[in-house]
Design an enzyme around this catalytic site. Structure first.
Site, PDB file in Angstrom:
ATOM      1  N   ARG A 120       0.987  -1.197  -0.063  1.00 48.80           N
ATOM      2  CA  ARG A 120      -0.072  -0.152  -0.111  1.00 48.80           C
ATOM      3  C   ARG A 120       0.935   1.333  -0.168  1.00 48.80           C
ATOM      4  O   ARG A 120       0.976   1.945   0.767  1.00 48.80           O
ATOM      5  CB  ARG A 120      -1.197  -0.137   1.250  1.00 48.80           C
ATOM      6  CG  ARG A 120      -1.968  -1.382   0.961  1.00 48.80           C
ATOM      7  CD  ARG A 120      -2.999  -1.245   1.901  1.00 48.80           C
ATOM      8  NE  ARG A 120      -4.188  -0.888   1.513  1.00 48.80           N
ATOM      9  CZ  ARG A 120      -5.551  -0.746   1.803  1.00 48.80           C
ATOM     10  NH1 ARG A 120      -5.516  -1.270   3.034  1.00 48.80           N
ATOM     11  NH2 ARG A 120      -6.279  -0.422   1.216  1.00 48.80           N
ATOM     12  N   GLN A 125      -1.012   2.841  -5.612  1.00 45.46           N
ATOM     13  CA  GLN A 125      -2.348   3.100  -5.261  1.00 45.46           C
ATOM     14  C   GLN A 125      -3.243   3.046  -6.195  1.00 45.46           C
ATOM     15  O   GLN A 125      -4.376   2.537  -6.255  1.00 45.46           O
ATOM     16  CB  GLN A 125      -2.368   4.822  -4.946  1.00 45.46           C
ATOM     17  CG  GLN A 125      -3.310   5.122  -3.736  1.00 45.46           C
ATOM     18  CD  GLN A 125      -2.919   6.466  -3.108  1.00 45.46           C
ATOM     19  OE1 GLN A 125      -2.168   7.473  -3.649  1.00 45.46           O
ATOM     20  NE2 GLN A 125      -3.356   6.664  -1.812  1.00 45.46           N
ATOM     21  N   ASP A 128      -4.714  -0.616  -6.166  1.00 41.28           N
ATOM     22  CA  ASP A 128      -5.068  -1.152  -4.938  1.00 41.28           C
ATOM     23  C   ASP A 128      -6.281  -1.662  -4.892  1.00 41.28           C
ATOM     24  O   ASP A 128      -7.418  -0.859  -4.747  1.00 41.28           O
ATOM     25  CB  ASP A 128      -4.725  -0.094  -3.746  1.00 41.28           C
ATOM     26  CG  ASP A 128      -4.946  -0.825  -2.368  1.00 41.28           C
ATOM     27  OD1 ASP A 128      -5.144  -1.835  -2.414  1.00 41.28           O
ATOM     28  OD2 ASP A 128      -4.790   0.335  -1.629  1.00 41.28           O
ATOM     29  N   SER A 131      -8.314  -1.152  -1.736  1.00 40.59           N
ATOM     30  CA  SER A 131      -8.822   0.492  -1.438  1.00 40.59           C
ATOM     31  C   SER A 131     -10.216   0.639  -2.404  1.00 40.59           C
ATOM     32  O   SER A 131     -11.331   1.127  -1.979  1.00 40.59           O
ATOM     33  CB  SER A 131      -8.040   1.455  -2.059  1.00 40.59           C
ATOM     34  OG  SER A 131      -7.177   1.581  -1.321  1.00 40.59           O
TER      35      SER A 131
HETATM   36  P1  NAD Z   1      -8.451  -1.072   7.561  1.00 42.03           P
HETATM   37  O1  NAD Z   1      -9.416  -1.343   6.784  1.00 42.03           O
HETATM   38  O2  NAD Z   1      -7.173  -1.771   8.080  1.00 42.03           O
HETATM   39  O3  NAD Z   1      -8.996  -0.234   8.907  1.00 42.03           O
HETATM   40  C1  NAD Z   1     -10.163   0.631   8.718  1.00 42.03           C
HETATM   41  C2  NAD Z   1      -9.923   1.849   9.748  1.00 42.03           C
HETATM   42  O4  NAD Z   1     -10.147   1.409  11.201  1.00 42.03           O
HETATM   43  C3  NAD Z   1      -8.533   2.502   9.849  1.00 42.03           C
HETATM   44  O5  NAD Z   1      -8.540   3.999   9.489  1.00 42.03           O
HETATM   45  C4  NAD Z   1      -8.103   2.172  11.202  1.00 42.03           C
HETATM   46  O6  NAD Z   1      -7.357   3.111  11.766  1.00 42.03           O
HETATM   47  C5  NAD Z   1      -9.400   1.917  12.124  1.00 42.03           C
HETATM   48  N1  NAD Z   1      -9.117   1.416  13.407  1.00 42.03           N
HETATM   49  C6  NAD Z   1      -8.684   0.242  13.501  1.00 42.03           C
HETATM   50  N2  NAD Z   1      -8.763   0.163  14.913  1.00 42.03           N
HETATM   51  C7  NAD Z   1      -9.679   0.900  15.346  1.00 42.03           C
HETATM   52  C8  NAD Z   1     -10.250   1.273  16.721  1.00 42.03           C
HETATM   53  N3  NAD Z   1      -9.875   0.533  17.995  1.00 42.03           N
HETATM   54  N4  NAD Z   1     -11.102   2.343  16.932  1.00 42.03           N
HETATM   55  C9  NAD Z   1     -11.503   3.020  15.765  1.00 42.03           C
HETATM   56  N5  NAD Z   1     -10.879   2.796  14.494  1.00 42.03           N
HETATM   57  C10 NAD Z   1     -10.105   1.817  14.581  1.00 42.03           C
HETATM   58  O7  NAD Z   1      -7.727   0.073   6.859  1.00 42.03           O
HETATM   59  P2  NAD Z   1      -7.861   0.780   5.324  1.00 42.03           P
HETATM   60  O8  NAD Z   1      -9.150   1.514   5.185  1.00 42.03           O
HETATM   61  O9  NAD Z   1      -7.616  -0.367   4.299  1.00 42.03           O
HETATM   62  O10 NAD Z   1      -6.611   1.553   5.382  1.00 42.03           O
HETATM   63  C11 NAD Z   1      -5.980   2.437   6.343  1.00 42.03           C
HETATM   64  C12 NAD Z   1      -5.198   3.711   5.709  1.00 42.03           C
HETATM   65  O11 NAD Z   1      -4.210   2.876   5.146  1.00 42.03           O
HETATM   66  C13 NAD Z   1      -5.610   4.531   4.948  1.00 42.03           C
HETATM   67  O12 NAD Z   1      -6.387   5.711   5.423  1.00 42.03           O
HETATM   68  C14 NAD Z   1      -4.206   5.242   4.242  1.00 42.03           C
HETATM   69  O13 NAD Z   1      -3.520   5.923   4.953  1.00 42.03           O
HETATM   70  C15 NAD Z   1      -3.400   3.943   3.997  1.00 42.03           C
HETATM   71  N6  NAD Z   1      -3.863   3.373   2.576  1.00 42.03           N
HETATM   72  C16 NAD Z   1      -2.768   3.682   1.694  1.00 42.03           C
HETATM   73  C17 NAD Z   1      -2.917   3.101   0.372  1.00 42.03           C
HETATM   74  C18 NAD Z   1      -1.811   3.355  -0.708  1.00 42.03           C
HETATM   75  O14 NAD Z   1      -1.374   4.448  -0.351  1.00 42.03           O
HETATM   76  N7  NAD Z   1      -1.850   2.596  -1.724  1.00 42.03           N
HETATM   77  C19 NAD Z   1      -4.138   2.456   0.058  1.00 42.03           C
HETATM   78  C20 NAD Z   1      -5.037   2.152   1.250  1.00 42.03           C
HETATM   79  C21 NAD Z   1      -4.918   2.729   2.310  1.00 42.03           C
END
Ligand code: NAD
Length: 376
Positions: A120, A125, A128, A131
């Protein structure tokens, strides 16, 4: 190279590439076969594939002719025996759940590109899949909740009186959560949000949500932008604050996940029993254990008048656009994997290719997959 788009089995409605993306693959110099009726459940006909330059074929022909097989889900285990050494399988793999499948593919000498372990990074991106599918889930979850709620989402001032806007609580502001905030706000609801990553505070605010901070959250820069497991003290404090907000909410969209771990339990039984009857909880973390103690994966249950939907397969419910996004991600990945002659050229020095290749030449390659399967 010849690539084949396979028809999915079971309840899956998506297809790995729609005709537009099949044409994109042709532009990279690849001959494209498509299994007959592969797009049927995404409302795409074989005629449309033919117009894009893809040739409808039988599954048997695709297995025998194609060097690369493209699908949304891993091909059924029985199909692995129809594969030949060196053939490439490209799909979501879910290595933590499908270790046996992956081991069979490795021993058969297949190459497996696992679309769900693409690193990621900013460069990756556009490839992905997690996402793009989370975007679909966040959108659909809000619409599903709105359709079941016995109230309006927006405020209404009418001759029949004033209707207050609904309150939506979002747990986890990652990709799905942020999309859910945007859609709930567009529908006119008041939105409150919990997350443990302070980095999302500004994003939540810019979408019109109210970020509720729980002090003492543990963050780790080494987690690559993901959340980490919290202390017992923090969990208790967070559960109490969530209880206060959930009681005042009409809808909860729960999306909180910690990669490689069980989802955190944020909504206790007692919280649900104190919520208003008629409220709706959509738990997108259902497949990893759920954020609500009462969630049952793949089921909808009603407890004290509160509907709890444990659903992790929304993308299959919106197969046309979900397939479009899925296919675009694949094409963007293929752009760095296919050489000028249209053949697959896996440069294992490239961090995206290395990180995505689960097995190749009878070896496990991706570090992330090895970690998931406890392989040294
Ligand atoms: P995810 O599905 O793993 O988690 C979803 C959300 O749950 C996250 O924001 C996490 O902080 C939150 N969370 C976990 N435990 C928690 C708790 N106890 N209470 C409240 N919230 C909690 O995450 P995701 O949506 O796949 O991605 C998270 C982050 O990863 C993105 O916001 C971004 O920063 C990064 N990301 C980067 C790329 C990329 O650059 N290619 C792509 C996708 C995501």
């Amino acid at each position: 190279m010849i690539a084949g788009i396979l028809k999915e089995s079971g309840a899956e409605n998506r297809v790995a590439l729609l005709p537009g993306e099949a044409a994109g693959l042709k532009k990279l110099g690849v001959e494209v076969l498509v299994e007959k009726d592969a797009g049927e459940k995404a409302f795409i006909s074989d005629r449309e594939y033919i117009a894009s330059g893809a040739a409808p074929s039988s599954r048997k022909d695709i297995f025998s002719k194609a060097a690369m097989l493209l699908s949304v889900n891993p091909v059924p285990e029985d199909d692995l025996r129809s594969c030949r050494e060196g053939q490439v399988l490209c799909s979501v793999v879910n290595p933590a759940e499908n270790g046996k499948w992956l081991e069979s593919a490795r021993t058969l000498g297949l190459t497996v590109l696992a679309l769900d372990v693409i690193p990621r990074t900013t460069r990756a991106q556009a490839m992905d899949i997690l996402s793009s599918m989370a975007t679909v889930s966040g959108y659909k979850a809000v619409l599903h909740a709105a359709s079941l709620l016995p109230r309006f989402f927006p405020m209404f001032m009418s001759a029949a009186g004033t209707i207050k806007p609904s309150k939506v609580l979002i747990l986890g502001a990652g990709v799905a959560g942020l999309q859910a905030i945007a859609i709930a706000r567009k529908l006119g609801a008041v939105v409150e949000v919990f997350d443990v990553r302070s980095a999302v505070r500004e994003e939540v605010k810019s979408l019109g949500g109210k970020f509720i901070e729980v002090e003492g959250a543990k963050e780790d820069a080494a987690a690559g932008g993901y959340a980490v497991e919290q202390t017992e003290e923090f969990k208790k404090k967070q559960q109490e604050l969530i209880q206060c907000r959930a009681v005042a909410s009409d809808v909860v969209i729960a999306t909180a996940q910690i990669p490689g771990k069980k989802a955190p339990v944020l909504l206790l039984k007692e919280t649900v029993s104190s919520m208003k009857p008629g409220s709706v909880i959509v738990d997108l973390a259902a497949s990893t254990g759920g954020n609500c103690e009462l969630t049952q994966n793949g089921k909808t249950v009603v407890v004290n008048g509160v509907t709890i939907i444990g659903k992790s397969d929304y993308p299959s419910d919106m197969p046309t656009d979900a397939s479009k996004m899925f296919g675009s991600n694949i094409i963007n990945l293929m752009k760095i994997m296919i050489d000028k002659e249209g053949n697959l050229a896996l440069n294992m020095q490239d961090e995206i290719i290395n990180g995505t290749t689960a097995v190749h030449a009878k070896e496990y390659v991706s570090q992330r997959v090895k970690q998931m399967l406890n392989i040294k």
